[in-house]
Write an enzyme that holds these catalytic residues in place. Structure first.
Site, PDB file in Angstrom:
ATOM      1  N   GLU A  91       0.845  -1.221   0.000  1.00 47.58           N
ATOM      2  CA  GLU A  91       0.000   0.000   0.000  1.00 47.58           C
ATOM      3  C   GLU A  91       0.873   1.262   0.000  1.00 47.58           C
ATOM      4  OE1 GLU A  91      -3.789   0.142   1.663  1.00 47.58           O
ATOM      5  OE2 GLU A  91      -3.962  -2.032   1.855  1.00 47.58           O
TER       6      GLU A  91
HETATM    7  N1  CAA Z   1      -6.588  11.690  -3.989  1.00 46.51           N
HETATM    8  C1  CAA Z   1      -7.181  12.155  -5.118  1.00 46.51           C
HETATM    9  N2  CAA Z   1      -6.503  12.377  -6.252  1.00 46.51           N
HETATM   10  C2  CAA Z   1      -5.188  12.106  -6.247  1.00 46.51           C
HETATM   11  C3  CAA Z   1      -4.509  11.615  -5.120  1.00 46.51           C
HETATM   12  C4  CAA Z   1      -5.276  11.402  -3.952  1.00 46.51           C
HETATM   13  N3  CAA Z   1      -4.707  10.943  -2.841  1.00 46.51           N
HETATM   14  N4  CAA Z   1      -3.211  11.441  -5.427  1.00 46.51           N
HETATM   15  C5  CAA Z   1      -3.059  11.818  -6.694  1.00 46.51           C
HETATM   16  N5  CAA Z   1      -4.265  12.230  -7.196  1.00 46.51           N
HETATM   17  C6  CAA Z   1      -4.550  12.742  -8.531  1.00 46.51           C
HETATM   18  C7  CAA Z   1      -3.741  14.022  -8.803  1.00 46.51           C
HETATM   19  O1  CAA Z   1      -4.429  15.155  -8.314  1.00 46.51           O
HETATM   20  C8  CAA Z   1      -3.632  14.016 -10.303  1.00 46.51           C
HETATM   21  O2  CAA Z   1      -4.856  14.485 -10.832  1.00 46.51           O
HETATM   22  P1  CAA Z   1      -4.892  15.414 -12.170  1.00 46.51           P
HETATM   23  O3  CAA Z   1      -4.474  14.552 -13.303  1.00 46.51           O
HETATM   24  O4  CAA Z   1      -6.317  15.843 -12.259  1.00 46.51           O
HETATM   25  O5  CAA Z   1      -3.948  16.546 -11.912  1.00 46.51           O
HETATM   26  C9  CAA Z   1      -3.544  12.524 -10.640  1.00 46.51           C
HETATM   27  O6  CAA Z   1      -4.106  11.825  -9.513  1.00 46.51           O
HETATM   28  C10 CAA Z   1      -2.132  12.054 -10.858  1.00 46.51           C
HETATM   29  O7  CAA Z   1      -1.428  12.353  -9.656  1.00 46.51           O
HETATM   30  P2  CAA Z   1       0.142  12.516  -9.588  1.00 46.51           P
HETATM   31  O8  CAA Z   1       0.620  13.362 -10.722  1.00 46.51           O
HETATM   32  O9  CAA Z   1       0.483  12.913  -8.208  1.00 46.51           O
HETATM   33  O10 CAA Z   1       0.592  11.005  -9.879  1.00 46.51           O
HETATM   34  P3  CAA Z   1       2.003  10.350  -9.851  1.00 46.51           P
HETATM   35  O11 CAA Z   1       2.141   9.513 -11.044  1.00 46.51           O
HETATM   36  O12 CAA Z   1       3.058  11.355  -9.533  1.00 46.51           O
HETATM   37  O13 CAA Z   1       1.867   9.288  -8.629  1.00 46.51           O
HETATM   38  C11 CAA Z   1       1.979   8.513  -6.372  1.00 46.51           C
HETATM   39  C12 CAA Z   1       1.583   9.626  -7.330  1.00 46.51           C
HETATM   40  C13 CAA Z   1       1.536   9.052  -5.009  1.00 46.51           C
HETATM   41  C14 CAA Z   1       3.458   8.223  -6.353  1.00 46.51           C
HETATM   42  C15 CAA Z   1       1.190   7.215  -6.719  1.00 46.51           C
HETATM   43  O14 CAA Z   1       1.631   6.635  -7.915  1.00 46.51           O
HETATM   44  C16 CAA Z   1       1.259   6.188  -5.615  1.00 46.51           C
HETATM   45  O15 CAA Z   1       0.534   6.265  -4.611  1.00 46.51           O
HETATM   46  N6  CAA Z   1       2.122   5.136  -5.770  1.00 46.51           N
HETATM   47  C17 CAA Z   1       2.148   4.034  -4.838  1.00 46.51           C
HETATM   48  C18 CAA Z   1       1.192   2.966  -5.274  1.00 46.51           C
HETATM   49  C19 CAA Z   1       0.781   2.082  -4.154  1.00 46.51           C
HETATM   50  O16 CAA Z   1       0.590   2.502  -3.019  1.00 46.51           O
HETATM   51  N7  CAA Z   1       0.581   0.812  -4.479  1.00 46.51           N
HETATM   52  C20 CAA Z   1       0.094  -0.104  -3.527  1.00 46.51           C
HETATM   53  C21 CAA Z   1      -0.618  -1.197  -4.235  1.00 46.51           C
HETATM   54  S1  CAA Z   1      -1.979  -1.842  -3.382  1.00 46.51           S
HETATM   55  C22 CAA Z   1      -1.397  -2.874  -2.225  1.00 46.51           C
HETATM   56  O17 CAA Z   1      -0.261  -2.891  -1.871  1.00 46.51           O
HETATM   57  C23 CAA Z   1      -2.468  -3.689  -1.629  1.00 46.51           C
HETATM   58  C24 CAA Z   1      -2.086  -4.815  -0.790  1.00 46.51           C
HETATM   59  O18 CAA Z   1      -1.376  -5.707  -1.170  1.00 46.51           O
HETATM   60  C25 CAA Z   1      -2.661  -4.921   0.557  1.00 46.51           C
END
Ligand code: CAA
Length: 379
Positions: free
Chosen positions: A363
């Site tokens: 996550e």
């Molecule tokens: N809420 C709402 N919108 C959001 C947001 C949030 N928290 N975070 C980003 N956004 C939106 C942005 O506003 C942007 O919108 P616009 O296109 O309208 O401007 C869009 O999403 C893209 O955002 P970013 O440019 O910030 O995106 P990014 O490519 O730079 O990535 C990141 C951001 C935070 C690094 C994201 O990729 C991330 O969270 N990565 C980690 C993924 C992760 O946690 N994976 C876990 C997998 S699930 C898991 O692990 C489950 C399990 O096994 C239990």
């Protein structure tokens, strides 16, 4: 301000602790060794109403709040982190997006059976080439008549293979990148849905983790969750809350290791006295207990914020960052206090240590939590 849990929250904690100690703990070691998920434990959790804690009763839930939910994940994880994450992924990652973005029909059809525990939920975001960079996904969904056709593969899916309902993220408009992602509710019975390789993991071994393959998987148009192009935001918002479920899991693991270390330090005698009589041990226990408490407070705060409709994304990322590192440190220290015995499978602390590691990875890695927190600080 009031730091005391309400009577209802305390009762829930006692009920889940009792269940965890009597029904989950006795087989935790064996399930870890055999990497075996136990559906009977899940069914009992459903009977107790644990599979839909925060959802309203009209959708089959317990009508409780997110604080109650994290308390339940914590108490389960205190004896078995696998059981904790099964519930966390089911509730935060599969139930939440349907509750938040689903139509009334979708909620009745999918949230209700998940809340009642008749069906298990999972969340499909990660792919072989897109982990931390979730926006780099390759899986596509193309509309064909009244159905979307999904192609691609998702990996490291918690509850993969045991789940019936999967929240799947796929590109409906690849040129638009993150703005071209859409979310879908996919049933495991849909044609073209396949369960691939099951991972053989270091920890949380009785929580199945599998690859999910979509080979021309046909999904009815009405199973689009939210609107086309809204999927990346749904994925991110889902993780905002999901991360606090992992924080709760980490708090539970750390508490379990601390409890075991306190007991052992009081009873293990060396040089003619309990090892707890040495400050080298008692100060370690004091540091462990302080870190667990600080992690718990951050986790409960994030849950309280979400329950009260206040912004919680940053708080949740902070809770996961703090609690994940605490779980790793506290479990490592617990093994140290147990000495040679701690390194054997005779005691649960080695399992706690193996289980703790994943809370720093899934996550969003601890590094990604720092990205999320610092972006919010600096924006
Ligand atoms: N809420 C709402 N919108 C959001 C947001 C949030 N928290 N975070 C980003 N956004 C939106 C942005 O506003 C942007 O919108 P616009 O296109 O309208 O401007 C869009 O999403 C893209 O955002 P970013 O440019 O910030 O995106 P990014 O490519 O730079 O990535 C990141 C951001 C935070 C690094 C994201 O990729 C991330 O969270 N990565 C980690 C993924 C992760 O946690 N994976 C876990 C997998 S699930 C898991 O692990 C489950 C399990 O096994 C239990």
């Amino acid at each position: 301000m009031n730091f005391q849990l309400s009577e209802e929250h305390q009762q829930l904690r006692e009920m889940v602790r009792d269940f965890a100690e009597n029904e989950v703990a006795p087989t935790a070691k064996e399930r870890d060794e055999e990497a075996r998920f136990d559906r009977e434990i899940w069914d009992k959790m459903a009977e107790l109403g644990l599979t839909g804690i925060p959802w309203p009763e009209e959708y089959g839930g317990a009508g409780f709040d997110y604080l109650a939910y994290v308390i339940a994940v914590e108490e389960l994880s205190r004896v078995c982190a696998s059981t904790g994450v099964t519930l966390s992924a089911h509730t935060s990652l599969a139930g939440w997006p349907v509750y938040k973005f689903g139509t009334e029909e979708q909620k009745q059809k999918y949230l209700r059976p998940m809340a009642e525990g008749k069906k298990i939920g999972a969340y499909c975001l990660t792919e072989p080439g897109s982990g931390s960079d979730a926006g780099a996904m390759k899986t596509t969904a193309v509309l064909d008549g009244n159905e979307y056709v999904i192609n691609g593969s998702k990996i490291f899916i918690t509850n993969g293979g045991i789940a019936d309902i999967y929240i799947v993220f796929a590109l409906t408009n690849p040129e638009e990148k993150t703005r071209g992602v859409s979310a879908f509710i996919v049933e495991s019975s849909f044609p073209g849905f396949q369960v691939g390789k099951k991972e053989d993991k270091m920890g949380i071994r009785s929580s199945p983790t599998a690859e999910i393959i979509f080979d021309n998987c046909r999904v009815p148009k009405e199973n689009l969750l939210g609107e086309e192009g809204q999927g990346f935001k749904i994925a991110m918002q889902t993780l905002d809350g999901g991360r606090n479920g992992i924080a709760a899991q980490a708090v539970g693991i750390a508490q379990g290791a601390l409890d075991a270390a306190v007991e052992y330090a009081k009873n293990r005698e060396q040089f003619g006295k309990p090892i707890a009589a040495n400050q080298g041990v008692s100060f370690k226990l004091a540091d462990m207990a302080t870190a667990v408490e600080a992690s718990r407070l951050l986790t409960y705060q994030a849950a309280w914020l979400e329950s009260n409709g206040l912004p919680y994304g940053k708080a949740s990322a902070m809770a996961k960052l703090m609690a994940g590192d605490t779980a790793m440190k506290v479990t490592t220290d617990a093994v140290q206090i147990f000495g040679g015995y701690g390194y054997t499978k005779e005691y649960p602390v080695e399992r706690f240590m193996r289980d703790a590691k994943i809370t720093q990875i899934y996550e969003g890695t601890q590094e990604i939590q720092r990205v999320v927190i610092s972006r919010m600080l600096l924006k």
